[in-house]
Structures are given as structure tokens and as C-alpha cells.
Enzyme design. Structure first.
Site, PDB file in Angstrom:
ATOM      1  N   THR A 207       0.863  -1.183   0.000  1.00  0.00           N
ATOM      2  CA  THR A 207       0.000   0.000   0.000  1.00  0.00           C
ATOM      3  C   THR A 207       0.901   1.235   0.000  1.00  0.00           C
ATOM      4  O   THR A 207       2.088   1.140  -0.302  1.00  0.00           O
ATOM      5  CB  THR A 207      -0.974  -0.034   1.209  1.00  0.00           C
ATOM      6  OG1 THR A 207      -1.898   1.049   1.106  1.00  0.00           O
ATOM      7  CG2 THR A 207      -0.255   0.066   2.551  1.00  0.00           C
ATOM      8  N   ASN A 208       0.352   2.403   0.314  1.00  0.00           N
ATOM      9  CA  ASN A 208       1.164   3.614   0.463  1.00  0.00           C
ATOM     10  C   ASN A 208       0.644   4.377   1.672  1.00  0.00           C
ATOM     11  O   ASN A 208      -0.342   3.977   2.291  1.00  0.00           O
ATOM     12  CB  ASN A 208       1.127   4.468  -0.811  1.00  0.00           C
ATOM     13  CG  ASN A 208      -0.292   4.838  -1.180  1.00  0.00           C
ATOM     14  OD1 ASN A 208      -0.973   5.535  -0.440  1.00  0.00           O
ATOM     15  ND2 ASN A 208      -0.767   4.351  -2.329  1.00  0.00           N
ATOM     16  N   SER A 209       1.305   5.475   2.013  1.00  0.00           N
ATOM     17  CA  SER A 209       0.988   6.126   3.287  1.00  0.00           C
ATOM     18  C   SER A 209      -0.075   7.224   3.167  1.00  0.00           C
ATOM     19  O   SER A 209      -0.198   8.069   4.041  1.00  0.00           O
ATOM     20  CB  SER A 209       2.257   6.675   3.942  1.00  0.00           C
ATOM     21  OG  SER A 209       2.921   7.499   3.027  1.00  0.00           O
ATOM     22  N   SER A 210      -0.872   7.209   2.095  1.00  0.00           N
ATOM     23  CA  SER A 210      -1.968   8.184   1.990  1.00  0.00           C
ATOM     24  C   SER A 210      -2.934   8.008   3.173  1.00  0.00           C
ATOM     25  O   SER A 210      -3.308   6.888   3.523  1.00  0.00           O
ATOM     26  CB  SER A 210      -2.728   7.954   0.676  1.00  0.00           C
ATOM     27  OG  SER A 210      -3.944   8.652   0.702  1.00  0.00           O
ATOM     28  N   ALA A 274      -4.917   7.769  -3.778  1.00  0.00           N
ATOM     29  CA  ALA A 274      -3.574   7.348  -4.191  1.00  0.00           C
ATOM     30  C   ALA A 274      -3.630   5.835  -4.423  1.00  0.00           C
ATOM     31  O   ALA A 274      -3.254   5.059  -3.546  1.00  0.00           O
ATOM     32  CB  ALA A 274      -2.561   7.702  -3.117  1.00  0.00           C
TER      33      ALA A 274
END
Ligand code: CTP
Length: 397
Positions: A207-210, A274
């Protein structure tokens, strides 16, 4: 939004009036000029002195005080908004039938400006046929209503409506009542927010840190401006915006499907999500033990949702993308604006302190099709959301 606005807060005789103190404080802090009007019964619950101290202005309680001739007409016609919280069953009955035997009901009868009522009463009193008929009548007279909600009452727990909405909820509904001139009023706005997740196995994922903060602020602000808002969000811990329909998704493919479903009726799409750009080419349905040694994972790119759904957009729809870059933000964002067929793209730099993912502030440059550029200085994401919506409204015309 609130700076310089003149708001009348009417208080009637209910125990929930203690919560109205918070509402008045919130409005004053936001920059509004607040005149509090209390019915005689309300003064039995909270002393006028409390509201006088919170609003910094005299509290109006009687039609008969010297110097107040026609003050009810002035307030009913010159304020920007009237909020009555709490509005008791008795008060609703009186204004539904045009009675004007105290200062507040006289303000309501004279009023020509928007008004929001926050009913609060015992659950049986709310369910009573006469109260329901009065509420229907008031809605027909153009009053906006917020609540009542289910939950504990002064007399004990209840799972039926009766309890006054919280001051924060009333505040958001009041903001929407102020939006009469907005070109977003009645428009269908779709906002995407947050990250997506692509699973390697049932417990591991990429995943990403959005955080979703920027998209959630845009959704809330669009609702304030009178739009019908659908927020499609990946996993986020942000509280759901008031008044907004929230649809939760996990993967980029699910986001793609949700956007496809929403686009045919959308006047505006703001793609603040994101999405994960890559997903593993395969995933297993069992947790892989660490003892199996080195794990090699191949990733494939996910579909570009904005580019892939162009044909589904309404012809006059406004489409907004985001570009979070690590250098060369304006050039890279401009290329994306063209590649994805956007009206606006909001560019920011992931490496700038106070901007981008997870923080409450942002510094963005809005780039428009046609070349215009607006540098929105570092501000809270709520303020940045307003700047983005201003540009959307300008293009909607
Ligand atoms: N976006 C999208 N579909 C994806 C990835 C991103 O629609 N699979 C949207 C984002 O929501 C954003 C815009 O496209 O509004 C730009 O996102 P970004 O990740 O910067 O775009 P990419 O096309 O993935 O470009 P890059 O190669 O720089 O990752």
C-alpha cells in the site's frame, strides 16, 4: 465561510440547550457575528449571561424591552442564517402555525432568510402524529432540519430519534444552509480518497501512506457548498464527512469499478485517491511461513483509472486529478493533465515538509487545462479544499 456572517441562534426550553453553548462558541471562533435569542422557557435551563459571554453581545429574550421595537423583523430579514437549537415540540408547533407570541417566534414569522431547526425532545413526543405533521409542514415552508438522532435522552437510553444532533453536526448543516449561491448546489460530486491495498496473502499487503485527509476535506467542503457527494475511499481512519455518502473499497480494481459505476451521473470527479500503482501478479490464500526463505514477488501495473474511464464522463463534467511528485512537480503534473484528459490537476511535492501524505496541511499548485496556474500557499487541507472547489466552480460556470 463564516467570517463576517451574521447568525441568529434561537434557543428554546430544552435540556439540550447546554450543547448550544458549544455551537455558539464554535460559530464565534469561526468569525461569525452571533445574536442569541432565547424563549422565556430557555432561560430556565441556561442563564442568558452564559450566551452573552460566549457571543460577546446582549441576548434577546423579550419583545417588550425598550429599544427593541422591530428588532425581530430586522433579525429575521437581515441575518445570513437563523439556527434554532434546541427546537422543542412546542416551539415547532407554534411556528408551524404562524404564532408569534415571543421574540423568537416573531423572528421566525418575519424571516426571509434561510433557517435551520435542530429538534430535541422525548422520543414519544417526537413520534407523536402532531409533531410529525408539524415537521412536514415546516419542511414545506422551506425550513432545513437536522436530526433528531437516536441515543440517550435526559430520561435514559433510547434507540428512537429524539436527542438533539451534536453541535459539530449542526455546524456542518448550517454551513450547507449558507451555500445558496454556489454553482455546486444540486450537483453530483464524486471524490476518491485514501490508499488502496493489494494483498500478497491474507495478512500481507502493499500500500502507500496516503491518509485520505485531502479527499475527505474536499468531500466535506463540496457538501457544504450544496452538492450531493459520494466519497469512494480506501482504508482511512478519518471520520466520515457529515452528509456525504461513503463507499469503502480496498483494491485499485475495486476503486476502478466504483468510479465506473459513479461516473455516468457525476458532474464533478475529484480523484484524490492514491491507488496502488502495482499489484502482485499472484497472491496465495494462506499465510506464507517465514521459514520458507526468500520471497520473490513479481508486480504488474494496475489500470490507470482516470485515463481508462474517460469515455464514461458526462460531456460537461469537470475532472480533477492529483499529482504527488518528488521533484519536477509542475512539469510532471502538466504531462498527466494532458495524458489523463483532465480539467485541473493539483500538484504537490512529497518531499516538502508540511505537504503531501499524512499531514494536516498542504502546499499545492493547481494547474488548469489551458495553462493557468494557481499557487495555493501552505494552509490546512480544509483551506486548500476550498481553493480547489473555487476553481471547479469557476469552470462549471
Ligand atoms: N490514478 C488513477 N489510476 C491509477 C493511479 C493513479 O486514476 N492506477 C490517478 C490518481 O488518483 C491521481 C492521478 O491519477 O489523481 C495521478 O496519480 P499518479 O500516481 O501520480 O499517476 P500515475 O499515472 O500512476 O503516474 P506515475 O507514473 O507518476 O505513478
Amino acid at each position: 465561510m463564516w467570517a463576517g456572517r451574521h447568525v441568529v441562534v434561537g434557543v428554546t426550553g430544552g435540556i439540550a440547550s447546554y450543547k448550544t453553548c458549544h455551537l455558539v462558541r464554535r460559530l464565534v471562533e469561526a468569525g461569525a457575528l452571533v445574536d442569541v435569542v432565547m424563549t422565556p422557557a430557555a432561560t430556565e435551563f441556561v442563564r442568558p449571561l452564559v450566551f452573552e459571554a460566549l457571543s460577546g453581545r446582549p441576548v434577546l429574550t423579550s419583545l417588550w424591552e425598550p429599544g427593541r421595537a422591530l428588532a425581530h423583523v430586522r433579525l429575521g430579514q437581515q441575518a445570513d442564517l437563523i439556527i434554532v437549537a434546541p427546537a422543542t415540540a412546542d416551539f415547532l408547533a407554534r411556528i408551524a402555525h404562524g404564532l408569534a407570541d415571543d421574540f423568537l417566534s416573531a423572528v421566525m414569522l418575519a424571516r426571509t432568510v434561510p433557517a435551520l431547526l435542530a429538534p430535541a425532545m422525548n422520543d414519544d413526543m417526537f413520534a407523536a402524529a402532531s409533531t410529525q405533521a408539524n415537521l412536514a409542514r415546516l419542511a414545506g415552508q422551506g425550513y432545513a432540519l437536522v436530526g433528531p438522532e437516536r441515543g440517550s435522552l435526559a430520561e435514559g437510553p433510547s434507540d428512537r430519534p429524539g436527542r438533539m444532533s451534536e453541535p459539530e453536526t449542526i455546524w456542518h448543516h448550517a454551513a450547507r444552509c449558507l451555500s445558496r449561491g454556489s454553482s455546486l448546489r444540486g450537483r453530483q460530486v464524486v471524490v476518491t480518497a485514501g490508499p488502496t491495498r493489494e494483498h500478497l496473502d491474507p495478512v500481507r499487503l502493499i500500500t502507500n501512506s496516503s491518509s485520505g485527509k485531502m479527499g475527505f476535506r474536499i468531500a466535506q467542503a463540496a457538501w457544504h457548498r450544496g452538492a450531493d457527494v459520494l466519497l469512494i475511499t480506501g482504508p482511512s481512519t478519518e471520520p466520515p464527512p457529515i452528509g456525504v455518502t461513503v463507499e469503502r473499497i480496498v483494491t485499485t480494481a475495486e476503486l476502478d469499478q466504483a468510479v465506473r459505476r459513479a461516473l455516468p451521473s457525476a458532474d464533478v470527479l475529484v480523484m484524490a485517491a492514491a491507488p496502488a500503482d502495482y499489484r502482485p501478479t499472484g497472491s496465495t490464500d494462506r499465510k506464507r511461513p517465514r521459514t520458507e526463505g526468500t520471497l520473490m514477488v513479481a508486480f504488474e501495473p494496475t489500470d490507470d483509472i482516470l485515463a481508462g474511464t474517460r469515455a464514461l464522463r458526462k460531456p460537461a463534467a469537470i475532472t480533477v486529478g492529483f499529482a504527488l511528485e518528488t521533484g519536477g512537480a509542475v512539469e510532471r503534473a502538466t504531462a498527466k493533465l494532458e495524458r489523463k484528459g483532465l480539467d485541473l490537476i493539483v500538484a504537490n511535492d512529497a518531499l516538502e515538509p508540511g505537504a503531501g501524505f499524512e499531514v494536516d496541511t498542504n502546499h499545492v499548485i493547481i494547474i488548469e487545462a489551458g495553462g493557468a496556474r494557481i499557487d495555493v500557499p501552505m494552509a490546512s487541507k480544509a483551506v486548500v479544499a476550498e481553493a480547489i472547489l473555487d476553481r471547479i466552480e469557476a469552470r462549471l460556470g
